[in-house]
Design a protein around this motif. Structure first.
Motif, short mmCIF file in Angstrom:
data_model
loop_
_atom_site.label_atom_id
_atom_site.label_comp_id
_atom_site.label_asym_id
_atom_site.label_seq_id
_atom_site.Cartn_x
_atom_site.Cartn_y
_atom_site.Cartn_z
N VAL A 29 22.62 32.09 53.35
CA VAL A 29 22.50 31.19 52.21
C VAL A 29 22.86 29.77 52.64
O VAL A 29 23.97 29.51 53.12
CB VAL A 29 23.41 31.63 51.05
CG1 VAL A 29 23.36 30.62 49.91
CG2 VAL A 29 23.00 33.01 50.55
N GLY A 30 21.90 28.86 52.49
CA GLY A 30 22.15 27.46 52.78
C GLY A 30 22.10 27.07 54.24
O GLY A 30 22.31 25.90 54.58
N VAL A 31 21.83 28.02 55.11
CA VAL A 31 21.75 27.74 56.55
C VAL A 31 20.56 28.51 57.14
O VAL A 31 20.10 29.50 56.56
CB VAL A 31 23.03 28.15 57.30
CG1 VAL A 31 24.21 27.28 56.87
CG2 VAL A 31 23.36 29.63 57.08
N HIS A 32 20.09 28.04 58.28
CA HIS A 32 19.02 28.77 58.97
C HIS A 32 19.56 30.10 59.48
O HIS A 32 20.64 30.15 60.06
CB HIS A 32 18.50 27.95 60.16
CG HIS A 32 17.74 26.72 59.77
ND1 HIS A 32 16.43 26.74 59.36
CD2 HIS A 32 18.13 25.41 59.73
CE1 HIS A 32 16.03 25.51 59.10
NE2 HIS A 32 17.03 24.69 59.30
N PRO A 33 18.82 31.19 59.31
CA PRO A 33 19.26 32.47 59.86
C PRO A 33 19.10 32.50 61.37
O PRO A 33 18.21 31.84 61.93
CB PRO A 33 18.32 33.47 59.19
CG PRO A 33 17.07 32.69 58.95
CD PRO A 33 17.53 31.29 58.60
N HIS A 55 26.19 34.99 55.86
CA HIS A 55 26.62 33.60 56.01
C HIS A 55 26.31 32.86 54.72
O HIS A 55 25.21 32.95 54.19
CB HIS A 55 25.89 32.93 57.18
CG HIS A 55 26.20 33.56 58.50
ND1 HIS A 55 27.17 33.09 59.35
CD2 HIS A 55 25.67 34.66 59.11
CE1 HIS A 55 27.22 33.86 60.44
NE2 HIS A 55 26.31 34.82 60.31
N GLY A 56 27.30 32.13 54.21
CA GLY A 56 27.11 31.39 52.98
C GLY A 56 27.86 32.03 51.83
O GLY A 56 28.43 33.12 51.96
N PRO A 57 27.88 31.37 50.67
CA PRO A 57 28.64 31.86 49.53
C PRO A 57 27.98 33.07 48.87
O PRO A 57 26.79 33.30 49.02
CB PRO A 57 28.64 30.66 48.58
CG PRO A 57 27.39 29.91 48.92
CD PRO A 57 27.23 30.07 50.41
N ALA A 58 28.79 33.83 48.13
CA ALA A 58 28.26 34.95 47.35
C ALA A 58 27.18 34.44 46.41
O ALA A 58 27.23 33.32 45.91
CB ALA A 58 29.38 35.62 46.58
N THR A 59 26.20 35.30 46.16
CA THR A 59 25.01 34.84 45.44
C THR A 59 24.44 35.99 44.61
O THR A 59 25.19 36.89 44.20
CB THR A 59 23.99 34.29 46.46
OG1 THR A 59 22.86 33.77 45.77
CG2 THR A 59 23.56 35.32 47.48
N ASP A 60 23.15 35.96 44.38
CA ASP A 60 22.52 37.01 43.58
C ASP A 60 21.19 37.43 44.22
O ASP A 60 20.86 37.00 45.34
CB ASP A 60 22.31 36.55 42.13
CG ASP A 60 21.49 35.26 42.04
OD1 ASP A 60 20.74 34.94 42.99
OD2 ASP A 60 21.62 34.56 41.02
#
Length: 208
Positions: free
Chosen positions: A96-100, A140-145
């Motif tokens: 989330v929010g970054v390149h994998p 990677h990144g914050p919790a999401t949905d």
């Protein structure tokens, strides 16, 4: 080797202290004549049980479903579902929010990654049908949905469309990795460039 990365992670002091102790053990194991080898140290963390496709565990009062989906971020990926908490732990299948990071050296493949994401999305849908939307924990990144699962899939579609267009124009691999694709994360542009190269290689291999 991961100590500098771990130093950037916010976590409980007890976890940080345990990790620091492990780093010291690993450094000592690398010295000539060490009493404990790196192999013996690694054996402490080796799995004691294996599963092929699905496995269900009880952890305290919770059910934990393990789902093996095959290739994606590596040559073998899995995710977890905790139904009582409507929780889906996606691991490195979702960034989330970054390149994998497409770990080609470990057998990653972007088409297979998307198929794994389809299985992950189906699990999110199943959680939703049981009574509420799923919370998704990415690698990677914050919790999401659930939307982040679709977003990760769309990321690869967007890169692939850009590379396909460049190939039709006869561009080289170097030119492809220098492309700027709109709507993608701005941080770690080097990883985004590497991913363009991965997809270039996959498409070229598919047409040979």
């Amino acid at each position: 080797e991961w100590a500098p990365y771990f130093g950037q992670v916010t976590t409980a002091s007890a976890v940080r202290d345990a990790y620091a102790a492990l780093v010291r053990e690993a450094q000592a194991a690398r010295r000539p004549g060490a009493a404990v080898s790196l192999e013996a140290l690694a054996a402490r963390f080796a799995p004691t049980e294996l599963f092929d496709s699905e496995r269900e565990l009880r952890v305290g009062r919770f059910t934990v479903e393990l789902h093996h989906v095959g290739p994606g971020h590596t040559d073998n990926d899995a995710f977890l579902v905790v139904p009582e908490e409507r929780l889906v732990i996606a691991g490195d299948l979702v960034y989330v929010g970054v390149h994998p990071y497409v770990d080609v050296g470990a057998g990653a493949n972007t088409w297979a990654w998307q198929r794994s994401l389809d299985a992950l999305d189906a699990a999110c849908a199943r959680v939703a049908r049981a009574g509420g939307s799923a919370a998704v924990v990415p690698g990677h990144g914050p919790a999401t949905d659930r939307a982040a699962v679709a977003g990760q899939r769309a990321y690869f579609d967007r890169l692939r469309a850009a590379v396909e267009s460049a190939l039709r124009e006869g561009r080289s691999r170097a030119e492809v990795t220098a492309l700027t694709v709109p709507g993608l994360p701005t941080q770690r542009a080097d990883v985004g460039a590497a991913n363009l190269g991965v997809i270039y290689d996959e498409l070229r291999a598919a047409t040979r």
